[in-house]
Write a protein that holds these residues in place. Structure first.
Motif, PDB file in Angstrom:
ATOM      1  N   PRO A 261       0.736  -1.246  -0.045  1.00 35.00           N
ATOM      2  CA  PRO A 261       0.142  -0.048   0.156  1.00 35.00           C
ATOM      3  C   PRO A 261       0.903   1.135  -0.044  1.00 35.00           C
ATOM      4  O   PRO A 261       0.314   2.176  -0.435  1.00 35.00           O
ATOM      5  N   GLU A 266      -2.849   0.973  -6.225  1.00 35.77           N
ATOM      6  CA  GLU A 266      -4.048   0.350  -6.249  1.00 35.77           C
ATOM      7  C   GLU A 266      -5.412   0.746  -6.630  1.00 35.77           C
ATOM      8  O   GLU A 266      -5.691   2.074  -6.505  1.00 35.77           O
ATOM      9  N   ASN A 268      -9.572  -0.335  -7.780  1.00 36.25           N
ATOM     10  CA  ASN A 268     -10.728  -1.187  -7.461  1.00 36.25           C
ATOM     11  C   ASN A 268     -11.099  -2.038  -8.926  1.00 36.25           C
ATOM     12  O   ASN A 268     -11.147  -1.332  -9.819  1.00 36.25           O
ATOM     13  N   SER A 272     -13.784  -5.837  -5.791  1.00 35.93           N
ATOM     14  CA  SER A 272     -13.357  -5.139  -4.604  1.00 35.93           C
ATOM     15  C   SER A 272     -14.347  -3.993  -4.329  1.00 35.93           C
ATOM     16  O   SER A 272     -13.908  -3.072  -3.273  1.00 35.93           O
ATOM     17  N   MET A 276     -15.062  -3.013   1.254  1.00 40.11           N
ATOM     18  CA  MET A 276     -13.960  -3.624   1.055  1.00 40.11           C
ATOM     19  C   MET A 276     -13.670  -4.394   2.395  1.00 40.11           C
ATOM     20  O   MET A 276     -13.210  -5.690   2.342  1.00 40.11           O
ATOM     21  N   ILE A 277     -13.710  -3.757   3.311  1.00 39.33           N
ATOM     22  CA  ILE A 277     -12.884  -4.251   4.783  1.00 39.33           C
ATOM     23  C   ILE A 277     -14.221  -5.314   5.194  1.00 39.33           C
ATOM     24  O   ILE A 277     -13.614  -6.584   5.464  1.00 39.33           O
ATOM     25  N   ASN A 281     -12.264  -7.803   0.474  1.00 43.62           N
ATOM     26  CA  ASN A 281     -11.847  -7.543  -0.738  1.00 43.62           C
ATOM     27  C   ASN A 281     -11.092  -6.208  -0.721  1.00 43.62           C
ATOM     28  O   ASN A 281     -11.907  -5.118  -1.016  1.00 43.62           O
ATOM     29  N   LEU A 282      -9.881  -6.120  -0.528  1.00 50.21           N
ATOM     30  CA  LEU A 282      -9.207  -4.763  -0.463  1.00 50.21           C
ATOM     31  C   LEU A 282      -8.936  -4.633  -2.041  1.00 50.21           C
ATOM     32  O   LEU A 282      -8.934  -5.404  -2.915  1.00 50.21           O
ATOM     33  N   PRO A 283      -8.504  -3.276  -2.320  1.00 51.62           N
ATOM     34  CA  PRO A 283      -8.240  -2.784  -3.601  1.00 51.62           C
ATOM     35  C   PRO A 283      -7.147  -3.647  -4.117  1.00 51.62           C
ATOM     36  O   PRO A 283      -6.425  -4.336  -3.506  1.00 51.62           O
TER      37      PRO A 283
END
Length: 611
Positions: A261, A266, A268, A272, A276-277, A281-283
């Protein structure tokens, strides 16, 4: 009820709804909704196993912790290439447009010379100049550019909602074609020379056997395999230090890029977006976006947006079908059809996307469904209320309140237009009424008639008859219309008997008051008639017409000749016999000729009414 029954108001409302939705769609106001549904397809499908010939070497937090702050000396990239000697293509998603120490650039350049399939990154930068945005291509430093065999730009286009859904394969710069990093990597992997790269805005890009379509001048939609870390990702420092065997990258396309990060590289993708949290599914790192694009390019797996003409046709058809299925239905029943139609539409749309890779504007279809249902429900309410008022106005005076309520709850039971049906017609007339009324005040005559008709009408209503009209001192009633009943003949006979009994009760009251009494004659005939609203534009009334009516009237007039109070036709007799309900006092009077009929008519009477 016929589900395809239409009305002008419903058609106009449906057409207006379809037109408005098509305009809104054309203005692009539904794109956000369509994009969210498109992303939802990916999330519904879930991650899929990516192609085995693509891997990522990520510059992660662990690598930064062990190798030091970024940027690293380029001899590390040279050492990394030594560990990737068995890979068929290595694409660096790293900008190397500024010079490092000469020995560092030299080490990296020598490593690139030894590795045939190395692809370096270029990128476009944009800066304002004299009110315009100037595009500048940032290339690798000369020493590296001189030895690299392939080059690809790394700029990744995002949609208005900052989600990557498409991949730009080729860009024209200074009248020269430049492939994207993923396309350049696939070309290096497949051994396709740069000279075979071609691009036509209407058709798309072509490189050797690779075809990247471009429909309606839009970039192809990537068939994403999953969220972040779907593609196998190895730590840069572990590969560099030999912790990952070189065989892991044999005959593969390897992308090298930032996954930490810290780099803020990053974006989407459809997997994602949302919370997302909570979804976990994070970026997605930019390097993995390139890996997805490369897989789509190599396998030829894209998602195609349905042409505008197809979506317009589907919206129109959906609106029409929604109206035909929900129009003229009760709200709850219509909602059931709406829900079923919506489920079928969603299922079909997802099937086309998942199996045929065709993206249909589902949002517009569902909005069309909902608003068509809403519009038809409002139209139904208006028409139902109007229909109820018509029924109340038409039948409130002719049938008993229970029948009116039944018609109001079930308006489909009555056809307000002409209809052929089988009924029993009754005519009733007061004997000697003219002699009675002579010399009396009009008020007295009207009062006596009202008293008489109130009782007679009650008898008709009691047996579900319809009061057709008053005829001076007589009346005409129909049994079996507007609501059809199989036992209309029996109900007519029962009503006639009770009319006779009630008249006797009235006569007893009038005699006690010293007033003149009445006697009546009744004629009954069964058969087919034309029933419906008959009249002018200014006024219509429900009635029945036909020979059956004419014969009933003539039978009533025959009571004088036969000194009887009721005469039934052979048709009515046949109905009673078929129902097994022949009255015990039924007696045949013989045959009589009737004007307008070739054959004489057999007639019957009820002897108890003649006593």
């Amino acid at each position: 009820m016929n589900i395809f029954k239409v009305n002008r108001l419903g058609i106009l409302v449906t057409a207006a709804i379809i037109t408005v939705i098509l305009i809104i769609r054309q203005l692009g106001l539904l794109e956000t909704t369509e994009d969210r549904i498109y992303d939802g397809y990916f999330q519904l499908r879930g991650p899929q196993a990516p192609p085995e010939n693509i891997a990522i070497i990520g510059i992660d937090d662990e690598s930064i912790g062990k190798l030091g702050r970024w940027p690293w000396p380029r001899h590390l990239h040279a050492q990394l290439l030594d560990h990737l000697a068995q890979a068929k293509a290595v694409a660096f998603d790293l900008t190397v447009n500024t010079a490092d120490a000469p020995e560092e650039d030299l080490a990296f350049a020598n490593a690139i010379k030894k590795q045939k399939g190395v692809v370096l990154a270029a990128h476009f930068s944009y800066s304002p100049q004299d009110g315009d945005m100037v595009q500048t291509l940032r290339l690798p430093v000369k020493d590296l550019l001189a030895v690299t065999r392939s080059l690809g730009f790394v700029n990744t286009p995002t949609e208005k909602d900052n989600v990557v859904r498409r991949a730009q394969a080729v860009i024209t710069h200074n009248q020269k074609l430049l492939p994207s990093l993923p396309l350049a990597a696939v070309m290096a992997y497949e051994g396709i020379p740069f000279k075979e790269l071609d691009f036509q805005p209407e058709k798309g890009a072509r490189a050797g056997f690779l075809t990247i379509p471009q429909l309606q001048n839009t970039m192809p939609l990537i068939n994403f395999w999953g969220p972040a870390r779907t593609f196998p990702t190895y730590s840069y420092e572990k590969v560099l230090h030999g912790e990952i065997p070189p065989e892991a990258f044999k005959d593969k396309i390897v992308f090298v890029g930032a996954v930490s990060p810290v780099f803020k590289d990053e974006v989407n993708n459809p997997y994602s977006r949302g919370n997302m949290i909570l979804q976990g599914n994070l970026p997605v790192p930019g390097v993995e976006i390139h890996a997805n694009a490369a897989a789509s390019f190599q396998l030829g797996q894209y998602v195609y947006r349905a042409p505008a003409a197809v979506n317009i046709l589907l919206i129109t058809v959906t609106g029409v079908l929604a109206y035909l299925l929900t129009g003229r239905r009760k709200a709850l029943q219509g909602f059931g059809f709406l829900f079923l139609f919506a489920v079928i539409t969603v299922t079909a749309s997802y099937w086309f996307w998942n199996s045929q890779h065709l993206w249909i504007d589902l949002g517009a279809l569902l909005i069309t469904l909902f608003f068509t249902y809403l519009g038809t429900t409002v139209v139904n309410f208006v028409l139902t209320e109007r229909e109820k008022r018509n029924i109340q106005g038409l039948f409130g005076r002719y049938v008993n309140p229970q029948v009116v309520n039944l018609l109001l709850d079930n308006p489909h039971m009555v056809e307000l237009g002409g209809k052929r049906c089988e009924v029993t017609v009754m005519f009733s007339d007061i004997r000697g009424f003219t002699a009675y009324s002579e010399g009396k005040q009009p008020e007295e005559v009207v009062k006596r008639l009202n008293e008489y008709f109130s009782e007679m009408t009650a008898c008709v209503f009691k047996y579900d008859g319809t009061l057709d009209k008053y005829l001076g001192d007589g009346l005409m009633a129909v049994f079996g219309a507007p609501i059809e009943t199989a036992d209309h003949a029996q109900k007519a006979v029962d009503a006639a008997r009770e009319m006779h009994q009630r008249l006797q009760d009235l006569n007893a009251q009038w005699t006690a008051r010293g007033e003149h009494t009445f006697d009546i004659g009744i004629g009954l005939n069964s058969g087919f008639v034309l029933s419906g609203n008959i009249g002018s534009k200014e006024r219509t009334e429900f009635t029945v017409i036909g020979e059956t009516v004419n014969l009933a009237s003539r039978l009533e007039s025959l009571n004088k000749q036969y000194h009887s109070r009721i005469i039934l036709s052979e048709n009515t007799f046949r109905h009673l016999k078929q129902a097994g309900e022949l009255p015990s006092d039924l007696s045949e009077l013989g045959e009589v000729p009737v004007r307008g009929l070739q054959q004489p008519v057999k007639i019957y009477t009820l002897t108890k009414m003649n006593e």
